[in-house]
Write an enzyme that holds these catalytic residues in place. Structure first.
Site, PDB file in Angstrom:
ATOM      1  N   GLU A   7       0.804  -1.231   0.000  1.00 30.53           N
ATOM      2  CA  GLU A   7       0.000   0.000   0.000  1.00 30.53           C
ATOM      3  C   GLU A   7       0.832   1.274   0.000  1.00 30.53           C
ATOM      4  O   GLU A   7       0.541   2.213  -0.732  1.00 30.53           O
ATOM      5  CB  GLU A   7      -0.922   0.062   1.230  1.00 30.53           C
ATOM      6  CG  GLU A   7      -2.034  -0.938   1.229  1.00 30.53           C
ATOM      7  CD  GLU A   7      -1.683  -2.162   2.032  1.00 30.53           C
ATOM      8  OE1 GLU A   7      -2.595  -2.819   2.518  1.00 30.53           O
ATOM      9  OE2 GLU A   7      -0.473  -2.468   2.172  1.00 30.53           O
ATOM     10  N   ASP A  80      -2.080  -5.303   3.168  1.00 35.46           N
ATOM     11  CA  ASP A  80      -2.291  -5.595   4.587  1.00 35.46           C
ATOM     12  C   ASP A  80      -3.136  -6.857   4.814  1.00 35.46           C
ATOM     13  O   ASP A  80      -4.008  -7.190   4.001  1.00 35.46           O
ATOM     14  CB  ASP A  80      -2.965  -4.408   5.276  1.00 35.46           C
ATOM     15  CG  ASP A  80      -2.009  -3.240   5.465  1.00 35.46           C
ATOM     16  OD1 ASP A  80      -0.787  -3.446   5.387  1.00 35.46           O
ATOM     17  OD2 ASP A  80      -2.487  -2.102   5.684  1.00 35.46           O
ATOM     18  N   ASP A  82      -5.838  -7.846   6.211  1.00 31.83           N
ATOM     19  CA  ASP A  82      -7.214  -7.720   6.693  1.00 31.83           C
ATOM     20  C   ASP A  82      -8.133  -7.535   5.499  1.00 31.83           C
ATOM     21  O   ASP A  82      -7.710  -7.614   4.349  1.00 31.83           O
ATOM     22  CB  ASP A  82      -7.348  -6.554   7.683  1.00 31.83           C
ATOM     23  CG  ASP A  82      -7.027  -5.196   7.052  1.00 31.83           C
ATOM     24  OD1 ASP A  82      -6.670  -5.149   5.862  1.00 31.83           O
ATOM     25  OD2 ASP A  82      -7.142  -4.180   7.759  1.00 31.83           O
ATOM     26  N   GLU A  84      -9.625  -4.884   4.280  1.00 35.30           N
ATOM     27  CA  GLU A  84      -9.283  -3.761   3.411  1.00 35.30           C
ATOM     28  C   GLU A  84      -8.083  -4.105   2.530  1.00 35.30           C
ATOM     29  O   GLU A  84      -8.045  -3.754   1.349  1.00 35.30           O
ATOM     30  CB  GLU A  84      -8.974  -2.516   4.255  1.00 35.30           C
ATOM     31  CG  GLU A  84     -10.186  -1.881   4.913  1.00 35.30           C
ATOM     32  CD  GLU A  84     -11.193  -1.356   3.914  1.00 35.30           C
ATOM     33  OE1 GLU A  84     -10.804  -0.645   2.978  1.00 35.30           O
ATOM     34  OE2 GLU A  84     -12.386  -1.676   4.062  1.00 35.30           O
ATOM     35  N   TYR A 296       0.725  -5.821  12.929  1.00 38.61           N
ATOM     36  CA  TYR A 296      -0.368  -5.083  12.298  1.00 38.61           C
ATOM     37  C   TYR A 296      -1.326  -4.530  13.344  1.00 38.61           C
ATOM     38  O   TYR A 296      -1.712  -5.232  14.288  1.00 38.61           O
ATOM     39  CB  TYR A 296      -1.122  -5.985  11.319  1.00 38.61           C
ATOM     40  CG  TYR A 296      -2.056  -5.222  10.415  1.00 38.61           C
ATOM     41  CD1 TYR A 296      -1.585  -4.164   9.647  1.00 38.61           C
ATOM     42  CD2 TYR A 296      -3.403  -5.550  10.358  1.00 38.61           C
ATOM     43  CE1 TYR A 296      -2.438  -3.452   8.818  1.00 38.61           C
ATOM     44  CE2 TYR A 296      -4.263  -4.851   9.528  1.00 38.61           C
ATOM     45  CZ  TYR A 296      -3.777  -3.797   8.760  1.00 38.61           C
ATOM     46  OH  TYR A 296      -4.623  -3.084   7.956  1.00 38.61           O
ATOM     47  N   ARG A 298      -4.477  -3.098  13.057  1.00 36.98           N
ATOM     48  CA  ARG A 298      -5.943  -3.179  12.950  1.00 36.98           C
ATOM     49  C   ARG A 298      -6.359  -4.631  13.207  1.00 36.98           C
ATOM     50  O   ARG A 298      -6.306  -5.463  12.315  1.00 36.98           O
ATOM     51  CB  ARG A 298      -6.413  -2.707  11.572  1.00 36.98           C
ATOM     52  CG  ARG A 298      -6.220  -1.210  11.379  1.00 36.98           C
ATOM     53  CD  ARG A 298      -6.865  -0.697  10.108  1.00 36.98           C
ATOM     54  NE  ARG A 298      -6.668   0.737   9.979  1.00 36.98           N
ATOM     55  CZ  ARG A 298      -5.638   1.306   9.374  1.00 36.98           C
ATOM     56  NH1 ARG A 298      -4.704   0.547   8.824  1.00 36.98           N
ATOM     57  NH2 ARG A 298      -5.532   2.612   9.296  1.00 36.98           N
ATOM     58  N   HIS A 343      -6.542 -12.405  13.993  1.00 36.34           N
ATOM     59  CA  HIS A 343      -5.265 -11.726  13.944  1.00 36.34           C
ATOM     60  C   HIS A 343      -4.572 -11.821  15.286  1.00 36.34           C
ATOM     61  O   HIS A 343      -5.216 -12.032  16.318  1.00 36.34           O
ATOM     62  CB  HIS A 343      -5.456 -10.233  13.619  1.00 36.34           C
ATOM     63  CG  HIS A 343      -5.839  -9.980  12.202  1.00 36.34           C
ATOM     64  ND1 HIS A 343      -6.565  -8.873  11.832  1.00 36.34           N
ATOM     65  CD2 HIS A 343      -5.615 -10.676  11.079  1.00 36.34           C
ATOM     66  CE1 HIS A 343      -6.767  -8.907  10.532  1.00 36.34           C
ATOM     67  NE2 HIS A 343      -6.200  -9.984  10.056  1.00 36.34           N
TER      68      HIS A 343
END
Length: 885
Positions: A7, A80, A82, A84, A296, A298, A343
């Site tokens: 990203e 990432d 997740d 998103e 990470y 989130r 996670h």
């Protein structure tokens, strides 16, 4: 070399360092596609088809990836770990396929790592997979739902509730939480109660404090002593008796550490300890993650990888000793109603590296890393051990008993490293330390004191407690908490004061409207259930199109039902809902909505053209009574300026009012009418309190601009006035004349007192100073050439903040963007937006085309030279060919 896409450029830089020259690592700069912000981007009639477009900022990033794939036909998506991140990988695949950069023989794989470390990245490269379709489906469902709610419900608000800005699927539910807490506070009535405390002394002269727990043989509860009289009687009962230590009971106790951080608890603790907002916390954590310092950020998981647990235990043993390491590792289970993808917790990537060893330069990053490090280490440490003591002191007749509580820390355990903060301070008697006390010995009274107390209303939410409440209710997700809390503040629905979130008029009105006409869709259970359905889609156990269809069926019907609602009907409904808040009962039992001014009209909520709300009389225009929106406040009403202006009095037959306008407060002579659409107005000086402006001062302001007289040198008029930037002189044919000379005055009073001699001097000094303005402003940052039309794009520091400039177009940089973070692409977007608002267009220069046209004839000349000498006419076709090119 395979092309790896992540990203952010910071993440790309770190990963490139680990992978080396065998890979090309590029950044997508976040999402590359989005739904165009217009109606029709999601079509429920076409099986919820979604129309995506590549953002202007992303086009050059996509082109860079396309160009890289020409050299190596392999793509690795490393976004990432997740939902998103999965969505970004899917968008990249779709966009690159459409541009034919991904062909049938192009290997495309997806890799994920929870931390940006060499071990994690290289291990992930050995275990590629394909894009997770269920995760993408869950993303598509959430995006479609948020779009449909935003683009279908927001227009209803605009039409039916002037001043409302938008509604959102989770944003509106979060706003409801804050508004309902405020209403609890408003209807709260404090209850008086008393307690009695005594300072007692042991035979050895040591003092301690105890509180009365039994009076007249009856055990007391919180509200047993209701007033000062009863409290004084209790004091006399104690003072009239001798006290003896009846019992001393000591019990061992322990406290276990808090689990390691997940997103919500990290945001809460950063708010408590550092005052960081949710958005700021996540921004700082993002930079720590991209630098490879933490996992990470989130996540709603609190478990730690086995190797991390082992590393934490090793670090504890080395830094604190064997006794701080518990016999077995601590295992934590998630208590959240609906955990997202599984996670790991938020933790440091290297458990031996504390904040000092990490050598982090940025202070916010250093503070947050230190917090994460200590919480992680503490979560695997031994429990703290205490000895809790309870002492009962009483009279021989059993009529009076007091109790003293205290504790002694026997072993600090995890508290040696970290202790979790509290949202609201709580006085805990158990934390006090007691002296040596023996059963049967006398307790000597030093002082006996009654204390008055009042029950307190529930506290307003902070960002930390709001996120905690959202988590408890099961609404929102780790990736959305920060944006939701920020959005309701940006919309003006909520303001933050001393770290507490206070709902504003607009927020109350929106919540009242939605509670009546869309109650189901801001219901806590409904929203949480919808989140659960979407999580089932994430897990591959649900069809996202069915979730959308079920939602849209009822939601579209609810939208249709509001089509025929009249604004007056909506406002009256809101009046009913907010009646306890707006019109609380009168002490004398009279109608709280009866107009106190005319006695005929009925008070109700109104909306002004500015979008604000106020309370007005139904007998308007005969009765012009108004007061600010909210409960009656006689003191505030006397000075407040309602949306339709505060009447100061009459002058020469005209009403003089003061208003709060879009560009600041101003005074006005007479009303706006068809014949007089622009009555005389004058801004109120910044250092004047508009709520305290008197009639005489307003009339004085309305007499401006003041003519001082003709300038002695040229006979042109000199004026004194108050403008947007303060008091000034103007030397011109008229005050509206754009030319002439302006000079600042030192103070407001000078506008009415400055004479011609002083005015001539100031104007002359102004003219003389112009000759020293020759130097152009120096940019604070140069961004480079405009990518489409050329010419430098620079950032300057202006009077009203930083702005970006290209040629004659200036665009303000939003407060949410630091000038140091502004990219050239974003600057170009700001310039385009500013140009469009000004009715201008930034056209591409034609210079490159002319160069291309000039080159072609030049290449033909050598071939045409020989025949040109013999046949001059042969040059004509070449000359004609130029315009055709």
């Amino acid at each position: 070399m395979p092309v790896v896409v992540v990203e952010s450029p910071a993440k790309a830089k770190t990963i490139n360092k680990y992978l080396g020259s065998d890979y090309t690592v590029l950044a997508s700069f976040g999402h590359v596609r989005d739904l165009p912000p217009k109606d029709g981007s999601v079509d429920p009639d076409d099986d919820f088809a979604m129309k995506w477009e590549i953002a202007n900022d992303s086009k050059k990033h996509i082109k860079a990836i396309v160009d890289a794939l020409k050299d190596d036909n392999e793509l690795i998506l490393a976004t990432d770990p997740d939902r998103e991140g999965e969505a970004i990988s899917w968008h990249l695949t779709e966009a690159l396929t459409a541009k034919k950069a991904i062909k049938k023989d192009t290997p495309v794989s997806r890799v994920v790592f929870n931390a940006i470390t060499k071990t994690a990245v290289t291990e992930a490269m050995k275990n590629p997979r394909q894009v997770d379709v269920p995760l993408v489906d869950a993303y598509l469902a959430r995006r479609a739902l948020d779009y449909l709610v935003g683009f279908k419900l927001s227009p209803v608000l605009w039409r039916k509730l002037p001043g409302a800005k938008s509604a959102g699927r989770v944003q509106s539910v979060t706003l409801r939480i804050i508004v309902e807490r405020e209403m609890e506070i408003e209807i709260f009535r404090a209850q008086e109660y008393w307690s009695v405390k005594a300072v007692l002394q042991t035979p050895r002269g040591q003092t301690f404090e105890a509180r009365l727990t039994t009076l007249a043989g009856d055990k007391l509860d919180k509200f047993s002593i209701e007033n000062a009289t009863q409290a004084e009687m209790a004091v006399q009962a104690i003072n009239s008796r001798d006290l003896v230590i009846k019992s001393v009971e000591a019990k061992p106790g322990s406290r276990n550490p808090s689990p390691p951080f997940m997103t919500s608890t990290l945001q809460q603790e950063a708010s408590r300890k550092f005052g960081m907002g949710a958005k700021q916390t996540m921004s700082v954590a993002q930079r720590l993650y991209e630098a490879g310092l933490i996992t990470y950020m989130r996540t709603d998981g609190i478990d730690m990888a086995p190797e991390a647990v082992t590393a934490a235990r090793d670090a504890i043993k080395e830094k604190f000793g064997e006794k701080y390491v518990p016999a077995s590792p601590r295992i934590y289970k998630n208590k959240a109603k609906n955990a997202q993808e599984a996670h790991e917790c938020v933790r440091p990537t290297e458990l031996m590296v504390d904040a000092a060893a990490a050598k982090i330069v940025d202070s916010d990053q250093r503070k947050l890393y230190d917090l994460i490090y200590k919480r992680t280490i503490a979560s695997q440490m031994a429990a703290a051990k205490f000895e809790r003591t309870a002492v009962d002191i009483g009279s021989d007749d059993g009529q009076v008993v007091l109790r003293a509580n205290g504790q002694v820390m026997v072993f600090d355990g995890f508290i040696a490293v970290y202790e979790e903060g509290r949202d609201d301070a709580v006085v805990d008697d158990d934390d006090k330390r007691l002296p040596q006390i023996h059963e049967g010995e006398k307790a000597i009274k030093e002082t006996v004191t009654p204390e008055q107390h009042f029950t307190q209303p529930p506290p307003r939410y902070t960002e930390a407690t709001l996120v905690k409440r959202m988590e408890e209710l099961g609404i929102g997700r780790p990736s959305t908490y920060a944006s939701i809390v920020t959005t309701i503040q940006d919309r003006g629905y909520v303001e933050k004061d001393k770290n507490r979130l206070i709902p504003q008029d607009k927020g109350r009105l929106v919540t009242a409207f939605l509670s009546n006409y869309f109650k189901k869709y801001i219901g806590y259970d409904f929203t949480a259930d919808l989140e659960n359905q979407l999580d089932e889609v994430s897990a591959g156990n649900g069809d996202y199109k069915k979730v959308l269809a079920n939602f849209w069926r009822d939601f579209s019907a609810a939208i249709a039902e509001t089509a025929d609602l009249r604004i007056t009907e909506v406002l009256e409904k809101i009046n009913e809902v907010l009646e306890p808040h707006l019109f609380p009962p009168e002490e004398d039992g009279s109608d709280p909505r009866a107009c106190k001014n005319c006695g005929v009209g009925r008070l109700s909520m109104r909306t002004a053209r500015s979008g604000g709300a106020f309370i007005g009389c139904s007998n308007y225009p005969e009765c012009r009574y108004t007061r600010p929106f909210g409960p009656p406040n006689p003191e505030a009403e006397a000075s407040a300026i309602p949306p339709d202006g505060k009447l100061l009095g009459d002058d020469a037959g005209d009403e003089i009012r003061v208003f709060k306008g879009r560009f600041g407060p101003y005074v006005q002579r007479g009303p706006v009418t068809e014949e007089n659409k622009k009555p005389p107005r004058q801004g109120v000086p910044p250092d004047w309190n508009p709520e305290e402006v008197a009639l005489a001062e307003a009339v004085k302001l309305l007499e401006l601009p003041r003519e001082i007289g003709p300038h002695p040198e040229d006979g042109v008029m000199v004026w004194a006035n108050i403008g947007r930037y303060g008091p000034y002189l103007k030397h011109a044919e008229s005050t509206s004349h754009r030319g002439g000379t302006n000079a600042n005055l030192e103070g407001i009073d000078e506008v009415w007192t400055v004479g011609m001699n002083r005015a001539v001097q100031l104007l002359a000094e102004k003219v003389a100073s112009r000759g020293q303005r020759g130097k152009a402003a120096t940019p604070i940052r140069e961004l480079g050439e405009h990518p489409e039309v050329g010419g430098p794009v620079n950032i300057y520091d202006g009077k009203y903040g930083p702005y970006v400039k290209w040629e004659k177009i200036n665009a303000t940089i939003p407060d949410t963007i630091e000038p140091a973070d502004l990219t050239l692409a974003h600057a170009v977007d700001l310039l385009d937006e500013r140009a469009a608002k000004s009715g201008k267009t930034i056209k591409k220069k034609a210079a490159p085309k002319k160069k291309a046209a000039a080159k072609k004839p030049a290449t033909k000349k050598p071939a045409a030279k020989k025949p040109a000498a013999k046949k001059p006419a042969a040059k004509k076709p070449a000359a004609k060919a130029k315009p055709a090119e």
